[in-house]
Design an enzyme around this catalytic site. Structure first.
Site, PDB file in Angstrom:
ATOM      1  N   GLY A 104      56.785   0.232  65.562  1.00 14.05           N
ATOM      2  CA  GLY A 104      57.858  -0.131  65.470  1.00 14.05           C
ATOM      3  C   GLY A 104      58.948   0.932  66.071  1.00 14.05           C
ATOM      4  CB  CYS A 105      62.291   2.351  65.500  1.00 13.54           C
ATOM      5  SG  CYS A 105      63.467   3.442  65.958  1.00 13.54           S
ATOM      6  CG  PHE A 106      60.697   5.429  70.471  1.00 16.48           C
ATOM      7  CD1 PHE A 106      61.989   5.593  69.995  1.00 16.48           C
ATOM      8  CD2 PHE A 106      60.358   4.763  71.852  1.00 16.48           C
ATOM      9  CE1 PHE A 106      62.905   5.486  71.147  1.00 16.48           C
ATOM     10  CE2 PHE A 106      61.444   4.867  72.605  1.00 16.48           C
ATOM     11  CZ  PHE A 106      62.846   5.088  72.306  1.00 16.48           C
ATOM     12  CB  CYS A 151      60.256   4.932  62.197  1.00 15.65           C
ATOM     13  SG  CYS A 151      61.833   4.084  61.944  1.00 15.65           S
TER      14      CYS A 151
END
Length: 183
Positions: free
Chosen positions: A13-15, A17
Site C-alpha cells: 500500500g502507501c509507502f 505506512c
C-alpha cells in the site's frame, strides 16, 4: 563490509505506512520509499499515481540478518497491511498500492513462497493476492516522501487516521522486535 547486511523490497500500500512500520524494527538499518515493478525505465510520484507505469509504491529495506531474519520481516509484512485486497489498501486504490514482494535472490524467493503459503494464510482467512516478482529496478522516491510519517505525523489527517492506527497496532504486536530507544 558486514556480510549480514541484506536488502528486501516490499509493497503493502502507501509507502509512508510501510516505511513507518519498518523504521521502528530492530535490525532494520534503513527503510527507503520508492517505486518498483513497472514498465517504464524511470519512476516518479506523478507518473506512478497516473496508474500507467505499472510501478508499485514500495519500501526497500536494508537489514542485518544476524539481528532479524528475512522470514521475520515477511511475518511482519502480513500483519502490516491487507494482502487479500487486489490493488487496494483502505481508501488507497490503484495498482500502485498492490501487495507485492520483490525478491533479490533465489533464497529470498524460496522463503517468500513459503511465507505466502504458510504464514500469510495463517494470518488471513481470505485468499492472499500478494504478487511475488524478482526485483528488476528500484527507483527511490522524491526526498519529501522520505521519513514522511516521522516528519509530518499528526499534522496530516491521512497520517492521523490511516498510518497512526497501523503503526500502533504493529508496535503492540511486535513490541519485542522494536528498536530500543534511549532517553
Amino acid at each position: 563490509m558486514n556480510s549480514n547486511i541484506e536488502t528486501t523490497t516490499l509493497g503493502g500500500g502507501c509507502f509512508w505506512c510501510v516505511e513507518a512500520v519498518y523504521d521502528s524494527v530492530e535490525g532494520v538499518i534503513s527503510a527507503t520509499s520508492g517505486y518498483a515493478g513497472g514498465t517504464e525505465e524511470t519512476a516518479n510520484y506523478e507518473a506512478v499515481c497516473s496508474k500507467t507505469t505499472g510501478h508499485a509504491e514500495v519500501v526497500q529495506i536494508k537489514f542485518d540478518s544476524s539481528v532479524i531474519s528475512y522470514a521475520e520481516l515477511l511475518e511482519m509484512f502480513w500483519t502490516a497491511h491487507d494482502p487479500t485486497t487486489l490493488n487496494r489498501q483502505g481508501n488507497d486504490v490503484g495498482p500502485q498500492y498492490r501487495s507485492i514482494i520483490f525478491y533479490h535472490n533465489e533464497a529470498q524467493k524460496q522463503i517468500a513462497e513459503d511465507s505466502i503459503a504458510n504464514v500469510g494464510t495463517q494470518v488471513w482467512d481470505d485468499p492472499i493476492v500478494t504478487q511475488l516478482e524478482p526485483l528488476e529496478a528500484f527507483y527511490e522516491a522524491e526526498a519529501y516522501h522520505h521519513d514522511y510519517y516521522a516528519k509530518v505525523g499528526s499534522r496530516n489527517s491521512y497520517c492521523t487516521f490511516v498510518i497512526t492506527p497501523k503503526v500502533n497496532k504493529f508496535r503492540k504486536k511486535f513490541a519485542h522486535r522494536l528498536k530500543k530507544t534511549t532517553t
